[in-house]
Design a protein around this motif. Structure first.
Motif: not given
Ligand SMILES: [Fe+2]
Length: 539
Positions: A251-252, A265-272, A285-290
Motif C-alpha cells: 500500500a501507499y 503501522l496501519c496498512v490502509w486502503g491505498s493498495y497497489y 504511484i497514483l496510476d498503480a493504485l486500485n
C-alpha cells in the motif's frame, strides 16, 4: 471567495533577503524554519513547447529557509531573513532538452512509448539529476554521513545543524547544505541497513521525543510484499529491523505511529494493483493504485520497539485512506486496567479521491477541473480527524486479529489536513491539533484550524484571499499550557500576489506578527522549526 492559488514560485533567493516585520514576533520563535514544496510545474523546452507537471506532488522541488533572529535588546524588533533554492536544476535542464520527465513520479503520466521494464531497484534509485525529493525534512538524521560541508556548520551556525536531508515516499534521501540549500549528496535506506532494499517508505518517519531515535518502514513491493519496520539509534547510528511483515497488502503509506513502547503501522486502503507490479509499467504511484475497496479492512500492526519481540498484536478496522497520522499513546485498557490500549489519531478519508483532486488541473482556480471540487461537491475529498483505540494489545497474539474501535470522528467541517501539534507531547496524551482546512471558500486550503480534542470545538483563522500553509507550533519556553506558543504559517496573499510568514498566538489564533515578502512561496508541503539546543525530531 475564489482566489488565484499560486503554484509557481518566484526565482530562487540564493542570497538571504531581510523581510519586513510588523507586529511582535516573540523572541522564543528565533531559529530556522525550513519548508519543502514544489516551486513550479512548467518548463519551456528547447523545441519551444511547454512541459507541465500534472500533479501537485510532482512540482519541481524548492526548499525555503526563514531565519528568525531574536532582538538584541527588549526594545528592538525580531528580524527575519529568507532564502530559497530549487533543488532540481539538473532535472529541469533534462526536461528542457528532452521535453519529458523521465523517471518515477507520483502522478505524472508517462508516454506509453517510454514505458520500460526495469528492476524495481533501478527504477526507484534515481540519479541525483532526476531525484525530485521534496516532502519532509530529517535534520541530523542518525545513521547517515555527517561530514561537515558548510564552513559555518558545527561551530559557527546558530542552529548547530550538521546535516539537512529531504525525503519522500520512496527510499531515496537528498542532502542539502543547511544554509545555502544547495544539493550536496544522495543516500538510500540501504545505507542504513542492507536489508532495507525495498523501493517505498513513509516520507514521515517518527522520532522518539526523548532519545531522538528514528522509526520508519521499508516496503519491498511485488508478489510477496514485505514491510520491514526499522529503528535507527541516535546514540550509535546503528539500524535494527524490528519486524518483518509479509502478511499485508502492499500500500501507499505516507506516515506511521509511535508510542512509548511500540511502532504502529496501519496498512490502509491505498493498495497497489498486482501487489505493486503495476508500478513497473505506470512508473507513478497514483496510476498503480486500485480504488479503495470497501470490502477490505484496514490492518494495524503493533510492533514492539523495546524488547525485540516483533509484531505483538494485529487489528482490523473499517477501511479508509490516510496521508497523515497525528499522535498515538498507550494507556490502561478500558476493560482491564492491568492491560494496555493504544489510542491513535489520524486524518482519514472515505476513499482515495483526494489523490486525484490534487492534480494541478483541479486545484488551480483558473482551471475548469477546479469546479468539480468546490463547495459541497468536494466533500468526498475532505478528511475527518478520527480517533481509534486498539484494545488490550497483550491479548491479541493469542486470540488472533483484534478489532480496532472508532472512538470518535470530528465533523469534516472542523477537521484539518497537514496536521501538527505541540510535538513535546508526541507519544503522550495531548489536546490540540492544528492544521489547514478546505472549507470550499476557494479551490484549496483556505483556513487555519485549531481542533480541541477534549471539547470537540474548533477555532479558525480565515481571511479573504489568504491561502495558509501547514502551521508549525513553536512552544513558549515559559508556558505551562500545551497551547502556549505561536504557529508559523507561510501564507499567500492572493489579492497582492505576495507571500508572508504569519505568526499566530496558538491559544486564540490571533495574529501577533508577520514577515512580509516581495515574492511568492508556491504552496508547499511540510516544515521544521529548529533552534539551537532543540531535539531534531522527525514527524
Ligand atoms: Fe505529508
Amino acid at each position: 471567495m475564489l482566489i488565484l492559488i499560486q503554484f509557481d514560485g518566484d526565482v530562487d533567493y540564493r542570497s538571504p533577503v531581510e523581510l519586513v516585520v510588523t507586529g511582535q514576533i516573540p523572541a522564543y520563535a528565533a531559529g530556522i524554519l525550513y519548508r519543502t514544496g514544489p516551486g513550479g510545474c512548467q518548463v519551456v523546452t528547447e523545441k519551444g513547447t511547454t512541459f507541465t507537471a500534472s500533479h501537485w506532488f510532482d512540482g519541481f522541488a524548492q526548499v525555503h529557509r526563514f531565519e528568525i533572529i531574536a532582538p538584541s535588546k527588549p526594545s528592538a524588533q525580531t528580524k527575519v531573513f529568507y532564502n530559497s533554492r530549487k533543488t532540481v536544476d539538473k532535472l529541469i535542464e533534462n526536461i528542457r532538452k528532452s521535453g519529458s520527465f523521465k523517471g518515477f513520479t507520483f502522478g505524472q503520466k508517462h508516454d506509453p512509448c517510454e514505458s520500460y521494464f526495469k528492476k524495481f531497484t533501478s527504477m526507484f534509485t534515481p540519479r541525483e539529476a532526476d531525484a525530485n525529493v521534496n516532502v519532509t525534512f530529517s535534520i541530523d538524521l542518525p545513521g547517515l554521513p555527517s561530514t561537515k560541508s558548510s564552513k559555518k556548520e558545527g561551530g559557527g551556525h546558530a542552529s548547530g545543524i550538521q546535516t539537512l536531508w529531504v525525503k519522500t515516499d520512496a527510499t531515496v534521501l537528498k542532502r542539502l547544505d543547511p544554509e545555502t540549500l544547495e544539493p550536496i549528496g544522495m543516500a538510500q535506506q540501504t545505507n542504513l541497513h542492507p536489508d532495507l532494499k525495498g523501493a517505498m517508505s513513509a516520507a514521515h518517519a517518527k522520532s522518539d521525543p526523548v532519545t531522538g531515535d528514528v522509526y520508519n518502514f521499508n516496503l519491498d513491493v511485488g508478489r510477496k510484499p514485505t514491510y520491514r519496520v526499522f529503528h535507527v539509534s541516535a546514540s550509535t547510528g546503528e539500524t535494527e529491523i524490528l519486524a518483518t511483515i509479509t502478511n499485508a497488502r502492499s500500500a501507499y503509506i505516507h506516515s506511521l505511529f509511535l508510542t512509548e513502547n511500540h511502532v504502529v503501522l496501519c496498512v490502509w486502503g491505498s493498495y497497489y494493483a498486482y501487489g505493486g507490479a503495476k508500478l513497473l509499467w505506470e512508473q507513478n504511484i497514483l496510476d498503480a493504485l486500485n480504488p479503495l475497496d470497501e470490502s477490505i479492512p484496514s490492518t494495524w500492526f503493533v510492533v514492539d520497539r523495546k524488547h525485540g519481540t516483533g509484531v505483538v498484536a494485529t487489528y482490523e478496522s473499517t477501511p479508509f485512506f490516510c496521508f497523515h497520522t497525528i499522535n498515538a499513546w498507550e494507556e490502561p485498557s478500558t476493560t482491564d486496567s492491568s492491560k494496555t490500549d493504544i489510542v491513535a489519531d489520524l486524518v482519514a478519508y472515505d476513499n482515495c479521491d483526494i489523490l486525484k483532486k490534487l492534480y494541478y488541473n483541479n486545484v488551480k482556480a483558473t482551471s475548469t477541473g477546479s469546479r468539480d471540487f468546490v463547495g459541497k461537491k468536494g466533500d468526498s475529498a475532505r478528511p475527518a480527524i478520527k480517533r481509534w483505540r486498539l484494545p488490550n494489545i497483550e491479548a491479541k497474539l493469542e486470540s488472533g486479529m483484534g478489532k480496532a474501535i472508532l472512538e470518535w470522528a470530528a465533523p469534516k467541517s472542523s477537521s484539518v489536513e497537514l496536521p501538527t501539534m505541540n510535538f513535546r507531547n508526541i507519544t503522550r496524551p495531548y489536546r490540540y491539533i492544528y492544521g489547514v482546512s478546505d472549507t470550499g471558500a476557494s479551490t484549496f486550503f483556505d483556513q487555519i484550524t485549531k481542533y480541541d480534542t477534549h471539547t470537540h470545538k474548533n477555532i479558525t483563522w480565515q481571511y479573504h484571499g489568504q491561502t495558509p500553509g501547514e502551521p508549525i507550533f513553536v512552544p513558549d519556553p515559559k508556558g505551562n499550557e500545551e497551547d502556549e506558543g505561536v504557529l508559523l504559517s507561510v501564507v499567500l496573499d492572493g489579492t497582492k500576489g505576495k507571500s508572508y510568514l504569519l505568526v499566530l498566538d496558538a491559544r486564540n489564533l490571533q495574529e501577533v506578527g508577520r514577515a512580509s515578502m516581495e515574492s511568492v512561496v508556491a504552496f508547499g508541503f511540510h516544515g521544521n522549526h529548529i533552534k539551537s539546543g532543540d531535539g531534531r525530531l522527525d514527524y
